[in-house]
Scaffold this motif. Structure first.
Motif, PDB file in Angstrom:
ATOM      1  N   CYS A 132       8.845 -12.906 -16.214  1.00 38.79           N
ATOM      2  CA  CYS A 132       8.495 -12.961 -17.302  1.00 38.79           C
ATOM      3  C   CYS A 132       7.928 -10.780 -18.076  1.00 38.79           C
ATOM      4  CB  CYS A 132       7.683 -13.838 -18.696  1.00 38.79           C
ATOM      5  SG  CYS A 132       8.214 -15.190 -18.391  1.00 38.79           S
ATOM      6  N   SER A 133       6.832 -10.690 -17.264  1.00 35.89           N
ATOM      7  CA  SER A 133       6.066  -9.796 -17.602  1.00 35.89           C
ATOM      8  C   SER A 133       7.382  -7.673 -17.411  1.00 35.89           C
ATOM      9  CB  SER A 133       4.551 -10.051 -16.772  1.00 35.89           C
ATOM     10  OG  SER A 133       5.064  -9.541 -15.138  1.00 35.89           O
ATOM     11  N   LEU A 134       8.117  -8.051 -15.820  1.00 38.66           N
ATOM     12  CA  LEU A 134       9.385  -7.704 -15.964  1.00 38.66           C
ATOM     13  C   LEU A 134      10.320  -7.186 -17.026  1.00 38.66           C
ATOM     14  CD1 LEU A 134      10.117  -7.959 -11.858  1.00 38.66           C
ATOM     15  CD2 LEU A 134       8.669  -5.709 -13.817  1.00 38.66           C
ATOM     16  N   VAL A 135      10.530  -8.335 -17.472  1.00 41.64           N
ATOM     17  CA  VAL A 135      11.585  -8.393 -18.852  1.00 41.64           C
ATOM     18  C   VAL A 135      11.009  -7.294 -19.937  1.00 41.64           C
ATOM     19  CG1 VAL A 135      13.039  -9.669 -19.908  1.00 41.64           C
ATOM     20  CG2 VAL A 135      12.620 -10.394 -17.863  1.00 41.64           C
ATOM     21  N   GLU A 136       9.626  -7.732 -20.256  1.00 41.77           N
ATOM     22  CA  GLU A 136       9.246  -7.720 -21.076  1.00 41.77           C
ATOM     23  C   GLU A 136       8.322  -5.805 -20.643  1.00 41.77           C
ATOM     24  OE1 GLU A 136       5.650 -10.696 -22.454  1.00 41.77           O
ATOM     25  OE2 GLU A 136       5.836  -8.962 -22.918  1.00 41.77           O
ATOM     26  N   LYS A 137       8.284  -5.260 -19.440  1.00 38.24           N
ATOM     27  CA  LYS A 137       8.034  -3.767 -19.495  1.00 38.24           C
ATOM     28  C   LYS A 137       9.331  -3.309 -19.622  1.00 38.24           C
ATOM     29  CE  LYS A 137       5.786  -2.274 -15.893  1.00 38.24           C
ATOM     30  NZ  LYS A 137       5.222  -2.751 -14.432  1.00 38.24           N
ATOM     31  N   PHE A 138      10.466  -3.551 -18.732  1.00 36.44           N
ATOM     32  CA  PHE A 138      11.796  -3.048 -18.591  1.00 36.44           C
ATOM     33  C   PHE A 138      12.840  -3.007 -19.989  1.00 36.44           C
ATOM     34  CE2 PHE A 138      10.138  -0.144 -14.686  1.00 36.44           C
ATOM     35  CZ  PHE A 138       9.913  -1.456 -14.509  1.00 36.44           C
ATOM     36  N   SER A 139      12.681  -3.725 -21.192  1.00 33.85           N
ATOM     37  CA  SER A 139      12.960  -4.526 -22.012  1.00 33.85           C
ATOM     38  C   SER A 139      13.851  -3.419 -22.626  1.00 33.85           C
ATOM     39  CB  SER A 139      13.111  -5.113 -22.752  1.00 33.85           C
ATOM     40  OG  SER A 139      11.731  -5.029 -23.671  1.00 33.85           O
ATOM     41  N   SER A 140      14.756  -2.323 -22.268  1.00 34.85           N
ATOM     42  CA  SER A 140      15.841  -1.354 -23.053  1.00 34.85           C
ATOM     43  C   SER A 140      16.030  -1.579 -23.746  1.00 34.85           C
ATOM     44  CB  SER A 140      16.404  -0.275 -21.619  1.00 34.85           C
ATOM     45  OG  SER A 140      17.491  -1.242 -21.407  1.00 34.85           O
ATOM     46  N   ARG A 171       1.174  -1.642   0.256  1.00 38.20           N
ATOM     47  CA  ARG A 171       0.148  -0.073   0.072  1.00 38.20           C
ATOM     48  C   ARG A 171       0.707   1.282   0.032  1.00 38.20           C
ATOM     49  NH1 ARG A 171      -4.636  -1.218   3.246  1.00 38.20           N
ATOM     50  NH2 ARG A 171      -3.890  -3.020   3.300  1.00 38.20           N
ATOM     51  N   ALA A 172       1.842   1.402   0.756  1.00 41.37           N
ATOM     52  CA  ALA A 172       2.778   2.123   0.710  1.00 41.37           C
ATOM     53  C   ALA A 172       3.465   3.052  -0.647  1.00 41.37           C
ATOM     54  CB  ALA A 172       3.884   2.194   1.813  1.00 41.37           C
ATOM     55  N   THR A 173       3.967   1.543  -0.885  1.00 39.04           N
ATOM     56  CA  THR A 173       4.827   1.414  -2.858  1.00 39.04           C
ATOM     57  C   THR A 173       3.335   2.800  -2.851  1.00 39.04           C
ATOM     58  OG1 THR A 173       4.450  -0.507  -1.682  1.00 39.04           O
ATOM     59  CG2 THR A 173       6.329   0.765  -4.152  1.00 39.04           C
ATOM     60  N   THR A 174       2.567   2.880  -3.476  1.00 39.66           N
ATOM     61  CA  THR A 174       1.799   4.015  -4.089  1.00 39.66           C
ATOM     62  C   THR A 174       1.586   5.357  -3.949  1.00 39.66           C
ATOM     63  OG1 THR A 174       0.274   2.796  -2.837  1.00 39.66           O
ATOM     64  CG2 THR A 174       0.126   2.703  -5.019  1.00 39.66           C
ATOM     65  N   LEU A 175       2.109   5.272  -2.606  1.00 36.72           N
ATOM     66  CA  LEU A 175       2.216   7.188  -1.505  1.00 36.72           C
ATOM     67  C   LEU A 175       3.565   7.412  -1.834  1.00 36.72           C
ATOM     68  CD1 LEU A 175      -0.499   5.664   1.645  1.00 36.72           C
ATOM     69  CD2 LEU A 175      -0.365   7.616  -0.586  1.00 36.72           C
ATOM     70  N   LEU A 188       5.397  -6.818  -4.061  1.00 36.25           N
ATOM     71  CA  LEU A 188       5.584  -5.903  -3.444  1.00 36.25           C
ATOM     72  C   LEU A 188       6.525  -5.986  -4.588  1.00 36.25           C
ATOM     73  CD1 LEU A 188       6.124  -3.669  -1.443  1.00 36.25           C
ATOM     74  CD2 LEU A 188       6.929  -5.086  -0.206  1.00 36.25           C
ATOM     75  N   LEU A 189       7.952  -7.193  -4.601  1.00 32.68           N
ATOM     76  CA  LEU A 189       8.806  -6.353  -5.066  1.00 32.68           C
ATOM     77  C   LEU A 189       8.719  -6.692  -6.761  1.00 32.68           C
ATOM     78  CD1 LEU A 189      11.708  -6.577  -4.685  1.00 32.68           C
ATOM     79  CD2 LEU A 189      12.169  -9.091  -5.567  1.00 32.68           C
ATOM     80  N   TYR A 190       7.435  -6.546  -7.081  1.00 27.20           N
ATOM     81  CA  TYR A 190       6.571  -6.196  -8.158  1.00 27.20           C
ATOM     82  C   TYR A 190       6.991  -4.934  -8.693  1.00 27.20           C
ATOM     83  CZ  TYR A 190       3.665  -7.395 -13.652  1.00 27.20           C
ATOM     84  OH  TYR A 190       3.685  -7.521 -14.407  1.00 27.20           O
ATOM     85  N   LEU A 191       6.732  -4.879  -7.519  1.00 30.58           N
ATOM     86  CA  LEU A 191       5.671  -3.086  -7.999  1.00 30.58           C
ATOM     87  C   LEU A 191       6.575  -2.001  -7.522  1.00 30.58           C
ATOM     88  CD1 LEU A 191       2.626  -3.262  -5.023  1.00 30.58           C
ATOM     89  CD2 LEU A 191       2.783  -3.235  -7.311  1.00 30.58           C
ATOM     90  N   LEU A 192       7.843  -2.704  -7.002  1.00 30.88           N
ATOM     91  CA  LEU A 192       8.942  -1.866  -7.051  1.00 30.88           C
ATOM     92  C   LEU A 192      10.362  -1.411  -8.076  1.00 30.88           C
ATOM     93  CD1 LEU A 192      10.502  -2.671  -3.469  1.00 30.88           C
ATOM     94  CD2 LEU A 192       8.954  -0.494  -3.825  1.00 30.88           C
ATOM     95  N   VAL A 193       9.883  -1.910  -8.965  1.00 31.31           N
ATOM     96  CA  VAL A 193      10.735  -2.100 -10.045  1.00 31.31           C
ATOM     97  C   VAL A 193      10.863  -1.368 -10.886  1.00 31.31           C
ATOM     98  CG1 VAL A 193      11.333  -3.364 -12.266  1.00 31.31           C
ATOM     99  CG2 VAL A 193      11.237  -4.757 -10.399  1.00 31.31           C
ATOM    100  N   ASN A 194      12.262  -0.580 -11.807  1.00 27.50           N
ATOM    101  CA  ASN A 194      12.057   0.505 -12.412  1.00 27.50           C
ATOM    102  C   ASN A 194      13.286   0.048 -13.358  1.00 27.50           C
ATOM    103  OD1 ASN A 194      14.168   1.533 -10.447  1.00 27.50           O
ATOM    104  ND2 ASN A 194      12.962   2.734  -8.847  1.00 27.50           N
ATOM    105  N   ASP A 195      13.490   1.385 -14.060  1.00 23.07           N
ATOM    106  CA  ASP A 195      14.692   1.106 -14.773  1.00 23.07           C
ATOM    107  C   ASP A 195      16.140   1.190 -14.151  1.00 23.07           C
ATOM    108  OD1 ASP A 195      13.209   3.818 -16.989  1.00 23.07           O
ATOM    109  OD2 ASP A 195      12.760   1.475 -17.021  1.00 23.07           O
ATOM    110  N   ASN A 196      16.138   1.563 -13.090  1.00 20.66           N
ATOM    111  CA  ASN A 196      17.786   1.716 -12.319  1.00 20.66           C
ATOM    112  C   ASN A 196      18.289   0.351 -12.123  1.00 20.66           C
ATOM    113  OD1 ASN A 196      17.125   4.477 -12.736  1.00 20.66           O
ATOM    114  ND2 ASN A 196      17.005   4.779 -10.703  1.00 20.66           N
TER     115      ASN A 196
END
Lengths: 161, 847
Positions: free
Chosen positions: B378-386, B307-311, B341-349
């Motif tokens: 798989c979904s993370l890799v697709e989302k962030f495939s630079s 819940r806190a990640t959104t805020l 939770l980890l899934y929500l935390l992933v960003n480009d860095n």
């Protein structure tokens, strides 16, 4: 709210069930079977919460009995652990060092105590002393009524009819 | 009759029933009586006068009945009487039973009684009445208004039991009725804050003390109600901030009770409107929870952090390492929460590092978790495939580890990406080959490998496009064919894999001509396969290999690049059948379009057998014709009448040749193929084709429009060329009815007497506007027709404007036969669909 309370022994025998949400007979047996399988197989060091069918089941093991309560997603699980402990402590006070055998032979009393603790799936009374006092008062009512009917005067009156 | 004997009997009976495991046993216990016997006994007991009977009776009632049974209605009268009884314990019994199992009708009947009891002198009755009211308002939300005032007065109680139940009643009232929410927010927030402050600061009280805290239940209920009141309302939230800060800092957290209060406090802080100071406090508490040794606390913390990640995502990122550890925890519940939770935390860095860790964990995780973990990776890799190369690397690793858990869409997407990354083809195929050698039990990996070997086999063997980071590897043609053979021969390969392998072999036979014989041998082995799909493929491929070696290479040319944009667009629009086609073995061979799965494509067998022996004279248009023929079912809405149509009305089949068919972009290839495959959504695809033919500024998807416009401009005659008139031809009124006129203006292209440019003008003669105007034309085989997009697809009424469309007709029998054309015009007017068909025979001669 608490949807149901389940007391299961380590061998999977059901000692007490109380349902606060509508479940049909068939559904009840199914639920019991599923949850028994889920909870009895969990190791000792694991956390006391299990996710099941979109709801959460909080369980705690006391000696040979598993006390399970099923709650909604947004309820406070740690509080339910406290409520389970509350119930066990009241049982302990009432029976004096309660064990599973007490609950087997006096299951109706276990239900009476639970009814003083929870209604409609919500906590009723935080004080153990009050709960014990109330149950004791009702028990004494039953005793007095029993004595009255078995008193000599009544027997004579019955025979005379 | 001694009432206790029946009571004891009932008790024994209940005990015996509880001990029964099955309905059959129950019946045996009841000695053949239906269970209703027990129910009536309960009712009798409840109706009797003594307390013990009533007690047992109500117990039996709650055990044997639930709200759905009609017998419950009979109890209503007894309940009413008991609610008015002089003995307060009997009143309590009735309230308890009502609160646990009442139905909606009973709730309506008895609500006034319960309301009255909310103000009873005995606190025990008041608290039971409060909880009973909760059930009533849940069953009959309309009654909520009646309880608002009483509930508010309960909040001022001193007795803890009544206070707790009163707070709970208010909370549920707020959930059910927004009126109540407003009322409590205005009137009661201050009072609640004061009560909470009192209880937090209260001295030790033996009756309510639990591990050093006075009445933690009350703390928690109050915090919950404050959360409901403060959510979305800045004013109310302001008033609570002090007490929340106090609770958050002062509460001891070494016992479960304290932690429960802190948990509730953090939840409340997260939900109310706040400037940020409190939030920081809350996240710190969660951080402390996360490093607690107790599994329960960690579970709860992970939950809250989601819940806190959104805020405040930044603050949560600090705990990333701990969360990553939790993914590897031995407790299944914690692992699941941590992964979410980890899934929500992933960003480009952090994505590269995290994916690396997750894939390492994939190798050691247990089976139940693998599926979940694979899907997330798989979904993370697709989302962030630079970078494509990183994407391909990670996907290959996942496939080698857990290919069997990978969903179809995922590996289809992978193939689309591979085909798009043309500079990485060599690298990919070599990496795949290496992976294939080591992990053949992962089905998906085998499929992707087989497809790539088929497509890029020559790159594999010739070490094309080596990158610096690669180790050298020599793969001979024999090895490549071996690999595919293994895929076919393996008994664990399923239908899709084997089918793909057959196609791959066909492709390889063209790329490695020296191995044709051996490949033929392998294909022939499947000629008698019991599965129709494999049998059909092997027979047809064998036929091609034997009888038509000449155009085999044209058939299995490198596939055009599959357009990613369309693929992801279509995927979002969920046409799964189309996707499997486009990644399977499309335009290579018309029969190859038949899906590996079950959908039957009956008509193509007829059509392609006509076409295969007669490659049309224009080599470049060969594929176009094939694809065009495949389009024939689409204009017909029902797939059922396709086969008869195919054989009987050749002209109408060729109707689709009139459609502009830009071949170069894989976009249209997959478009067209998917349209022919997808029986389920013919209308969708028909609209797609309609937009193809009437492309204008109104074109639906700009992505589709742009490449096609370029293509058509490149290939088709521009409108300006129509001025080039080698010879003048009279214009022709091709078609005239009361509602529509079609005029053809002819011109010849200089230097090519066989080709005629026709400018078609459509005029609306009726008084209604025509929308979705679509012109289609078909010509016999000796003619070739090319249609440009129309100027618009709306025809104004009464000849106020017109639509023009250019056609180009090439007559291979120029001079011997004149033009003949069959036209079909479709439009919508007055919300009606109109379709007009006409054959035009009156073309001028010598065209």
């Amino acid at each position: 709210m608490i949807h149901f309370v389940l007391l299961i022994s380590r061998q999977g025998k059901v000692r007490l069930t109380k349902w606060y949400s509508p479940y049909s007979q068939k559904e009840r047996t199914k639920v019991i079977r599923e949850l028994s399988g889920l909870i009895l197989t969990r190791g000792p060091k694991l956390c006391n919460f299990v996710e099941w069918r979109g709801l959460r089941v909080v369980y705690k093991r006391y000696a040979s009995l598993y006390f399970c309560m099923c709650i909604d997603e947004d309820d406070n699980e740690l509080e339910i652990l406290e409520i389970i402990h509350h119930y066990v402590e009241v049982l302990d006070r009432y029976f004096g060092s309660v064990c599973e055998l007490d609950l087997i032979y006096n299951f109706h009393k276990a239900y009476f105590i639970l009814d003083e603790l929870l209604i409609a799936g919500e906590l009723q009374e935080p004080s153990k002393r009050t709960v014990t006092r109330l149950v004791a008062a009702q028990d004494s009512l039953v005793e007095t009524a029993k004595e009255q009917t078995s008193s000599i005067t009544n027997i004579i009156a019955q025979a005379a009819k | 009759m001694n009432p206790f004997s029946s009571g004891t009997c009932l008790r024994d009976m209940i005990r015996a029933i509880r001990a029964c495991k099955t309905a059959a046993e129950e019946r045996a216990v009841m000695l053949g009586y239906p269970t209703h016997f027990g129910q009536m006994e309960c009712l009798k007991l409840i109706a009797s006068a003594g307390f013990p009977e009533k007690r047992i009776g109500y117990l039996g009632l709650m055990l044997l009945l639930d709200e759905r049974q009609e017998v419950l209605m009979l109890v209503t009268n007894s309940l009413k009487q008991d609610l008015n009884h002089s003995n307060q314990y009997i009143v309590g019994l009735a309230l308890c039973a009502l609160g646990n199992i009442c139905s909606a009708e009973m709730a309506r009947d008895l609500a006034p009684e319960v309301e009255r009891l909310l103000q009873f002198r005995d606190p025990n009755i008041r608290k039971k009445a409060a909880l009973c009211s909760i059930r009533i308002i849940k069953k009959v939300p309309a009654l909520a208004e009646n309880f608002i005032n009483c509930a508010a007065s309960l909040l001022k109680e001193k007795h803890h039991g009544v206070l707790i139940t009163g707070v709970q009643l208010c909370a549920d009232l707020c959930k059910v009725s927004s009126e109540a929410l407003e009322y409590f927010r205005k009137k009661c927030t201050e009072g609640l804050v004061r009560t909470l402050r009192d209880i937090v600061n209260s001295p030790y009280s033996p009756e309510y003390d639990i591990s050093g805290i006075t009445d933690p239940y009350l703390h928690i209920r109050l915090l919950k109600l404050l959360r409901i009141l403060g959510q979305g309302d800045a004013d109310a939230s302001d008033r609570m901030t002090d007490i929340l800060a106090q609770v958050a800092t002062k509460t001891e957290s070494n016992k479960n009770a304290g932690n429960a209060i802190l948990y509730e406090c953090v939840e409340t802080i997260m939900s109310i409107e706040d400037d940020g100071g409190l939030r920081v406090l809350a996240i710190n508490i969660l951080g402390k929870f996360l490093s607690n040794r107790d599994n329960n606390i960690r579970y709860v913390a992970l939950n809250m952090l989601m819940r806190a990640t959104t805020l405040d995502a930044q603050a949560v990122q600090r705990h990333r390492a701990t969360i990553l550890d939790c993914v590897k925890d031995s407790d299944a519940s914690i692992r699941k929460r941590a992964l979410d939770l980890l899934y929500l935390l992933v960003n480009d860095n952090n994505v590269k590092h995290l994916i690396k860790e997750l894939i390492e964990y994939l190798e050691v995780s247990d089976q139940e978790f693998k599926g979940d973990l694979t899907a997330k990776i798989c979904s993370l890799v697709e989302k962030f495939s630079s970078e494509k190369i990183w994407y391909i690397d990670q996907m290959l690793k996942v496939l080698s580890e857990a290919g069997n858990f990978v969903k179809d869409e995922v590996w289809h997407a992978l193939i689309v990406v591979i085909s798009n990354a043309s500079d990485l083809h060599g690298y990919t195929i070599r990496a795949l080959y290496r992976a294939f050698l080591t992990s053949t039990e992962q089905e998906t990996l085998v499929r992707v490998a087989v497809w790539c070997i088929g497509e890029y086999g020559d790159m594999l063997v010739n070490n094309v496009g080596m990158l610096d980071i690669e180790d050298p590897i020599t793969v001979t043609e024999c090895d490549a064919v071996d690999a595919v053979e293994v895929a076919i021969k393996r008994h664990t390969s399923d239908l899709t894999t084997k089918a793909m392998a057959l196609i791959a072999l066909l492709k390889l036979s063209s790329r490695f001509p020296s191995y044709s014989e051996r490949i033929k041998g392998i294909i022939v082995q499947n000629k008698g396969n019991v599965v129709l799909e494999l049998q059909q493929r092997s027979i047809e491929f064998n036929h091609i290999l034997q009888k038509h070696p000449k155009f085999r290479s044209a058939l299995v040319e490198r596939m055009p690049v599959l357009d990613e944009a369309t693929f992801s667009g279509r995927r979002a629009g969920s046409l799964p059948t189309a996707i499997s086609t486009s990644s399977g073995a499309p335009s290579n061979h018309p029969n190859g379009i038949a899906k590996p799965a079950t959908a039957p494509i009956p008509d193509f067998l007829d059509l392609s057998s006509d076409d295969v022996p007669a490659p049309s004279s224009s080599g470049g248009d060969f594929l176009q014709d094939l694809l065009g023929v495949d389009l024939s079912p689409t204009p017909a809405p029902s797939g059922a009448d396709m086969p008869p149509k195919a054989s009987t009305d050749v002209l109408l089949d060729l109707l689709s040749i009139g459609m502009p068919l830009p071949v170069q972009t894989g976009l249209s290839a997959s478009d067209i193929l998917s349209s022919s495959q997808d029986d389920k959504a013919p209308f969708v695809n028909f609209n797609g084709l309609a937009s193809l033919s009437s492309l204008s500024a109104n074109a639906t998807s700009p992505a589709n429009a742009a490449p096609m416009m370029d293509l058509l401009d490149g290939r088709g005659p521009g409108p300006q060329k129509s001025e080039e008139n080698g010879q003048a031809y009279p214009s022709l009124v091709a078609y005239e009815s009361s509602s529509l006129r079609v005029m053809f203006n002819f011109s010849k292209q200089r230097g090519s007497p066989q080709t005629t440019l026709i400018q078609a003008t459509f005029t609306n003669l009726s008084s209604n506007v025509y929308n979705d105007f679509l012109f289609q034309a078909a010509v016999p085989k000796f003619l070739q027709l090319h249609l440009d997009p129309a100027s618009s697809n709306t025809l104004p009424a009464s000849g106020d404007g017109s639509i023009t469309q250019n056609l180009k007709v090439t007559n291979s029998q120029h001079g011997k036969k004149s033009l003949v054309m069959r036209v079909r015009i479709a439009y919508k007017t007055n919300n009606k669909d109109v379709l007009e068909e006409r054959q035009i025979n009156n073309f001028p001669q010598n065209l």
